[in-house]
Design an enzyme around this catalytic site. Structure first.
Site, short mmCIF file in Angstrom:
data_model
loop_
_atom_site.label_atom_id
_atom_site.label_comp_id
_atom_site.label_asym_id
_atom_site.label_seq_id
_atom_site.Cartn_x
_atom_site.Cartn_y
_atom_site.Cartn_z
N ARG A 1 0.80 -1.37 -0.05
CA ARG A 1 -0.19 -0.18 -0.04
C ARG A 1 0.82 1.32 -0.06
O ARG A 1 0.39 2.27 -0.43
CB ARG A 1 -0.99 -0.08 1.06
CG ARG A 1 -2.21 -1.10 0.90
CD ARG A 1 -3.02 -1.00 1.90
NE ARG A 1 -2.34 -1.66 3.33
CZ ARG A 1 -2.24 -2.93 3.59
NH1 ARG A 1 -2.58 -3.90 2.99
NH2 ARG A 1 -1.48 -3.16 4.79
N GLU B 1 3.26 -6.51 13.35
CA GLU B 1 2.31 -6.49 14.35
C GLU B 1 1.65 -8.40 14.11
O GLU B 1 1.27 -8.82 15.13
CB GLU B 1 1.23 -5.71 13.97
CG GLU B 1 -0.04 -5.54 15.04
CD GLU B 1 -1.07 -4.70 14.67
OE1 GLU B 1 -1.01 -4.09 13.73
OE2 GLU B 1 -2.25 -4.49 15.52
P1 AMP Z 1 4.34 -2.64 11.55
O1 AMP Z 1 5.71 -3.10 10.97
O2 AMP Z 1 4.06 -3.33 12.75
O3 AMP Z 1 4.57 -1.20 11.61
O4 AMP Z 1 3.30 -2.71 10.41
C1 AMP Z 1 3.22 -1.73 9.47
C2 AMP Z 1 2.75 -2.49 8.07
O5 AMP Z 1 1.72 -3.52 8.37
C3 AMP Z 1 2.34 -1.57 6.97
O6 AMP Z 1 2.72 -2.14 5.75
C4 AMP Z 1 0.96 -1.79 7.23
O7 AMP Z 1 0.24 -1.60 5.93
C5 AMP Z 1 0.73 -2.93 7.74
N1 AMP Z 1 -0.25 -2.92 9.12
C6 AMP Z 1 -0.10 -3.21 10.30
N2 AMP Z 1 -1.02 -3.14 11.17
C7 AMP Z 1 -2.09 -2.65 10.17
C8 AMP Z 1 -3.38 -2.58 10.55
N3 AMP Z 1 -3.93 -2.55 11.73
N4 AMP Z 1 -4.25 -2.05 9.62
C9 AMP Z 1 -3.78 -1.95 8.27
N5 AMP Z 1 -2.47 -2.39 7.74
C10 AMP Z 1 -1.51 -2.70 9.07
#
Ligand code: AMP
Length: 176
Positions: A63, A100
């Site tokens: 995205r 996550e």
């Molecule tokens: P992080 O590495 O945990 O910051 O996760 C970020 C990545 O995971 C990004 O590329 C987001 O598009 C996706 N992502 C993580 N959590 C969500 C969420 N709750 N809703 C949408 N996308 C998420």
């Protein structure tokens, strides 16, 4: 508050328990299909990017490609995709990270940046910050200067900011 931010906020859909139970997924597809909301998002990201005197945009798969590539075009600068492993055809640099809901890695083609080039990292959401941290590390490893990290949405309760180097400005249009 800037009325454009309200438009952006109203165009994001919460999808509970996707892709796993307990995750509240921030779905940006309604934003993309609404021309006014998409335009408002890009205009707001552009203002931050111009303040940082951005010379190249790195977008995070997948995205981050949508916002990052459109933003680069508006700025008149190049775009570098950071992809999931095995997708880029030529020699790459790789950085592993945890997120996550799983573990992954990002890759960037080698020599994607000029030494000292002012790079802005773009993604839709910052959750735990691991993905963005990996992207920043790849830019720096290739000699770019990371001048900012920009998101449409910050999930502040996951404290992703703490995962990023303290000397980089972090922008999020919306914070939850
Ligand atoms: P992080 O590495 O945990 O910051 O996760 C970020 C990545 O995971 C990004 O590329 C987001 O598009 C996706 N992502 C993580 N959590 C969500 C969420 N709750 N809703 C949408 N996308 C998420």
């Amino acid at each position: 508050m800037d009325p454009r931010l309200d438009l952006v906020r109203r165009s994001i859909r919460d999808v509970p328990d996707f892709p796993k139970p307990g995750i509240l997924f921030k779905d940006i597809t309604p934003l993309l299909s609404d021309a006014e909301a998409f335009e408002a998002t890009l205009a707001l990201l552009e203002a931050d990017a111009r303040r940082q005197r951005t010379e190249v945009v790195l977008g995070i798969e997948s995205r981050g490609f949508i916002f990052g590539a459109a933003l680069a075009s508006r700025l008149g600068v190049g775009f570098v995709p950071a992809r999931k492993p095995g997708k880029l055809p030529a020699a790459v640099d790789r950085e592993a990270y945890s997120l996550e809901y799983g573990k992954d890695a990002l890759e960037v083609h080698q020599k994607s940046f000029r030494a000292g080039q002012r790079a802005l990292v773009v993604d839709d959401v910052i959750a735990t910050g691991g993905t963005a941290r990996a992207a920043v590390a790849l830019c720096r490893r290739q000699g770019a200067e990371v001048v900012g990290v920009s998101f449409v949405i910050e999930l502040s309760f996951l404290e992703g900011r703490k995962a990023l180097p303290g000397d980089i400005p972090i922008h999020a249009l919306l914070t939850y």
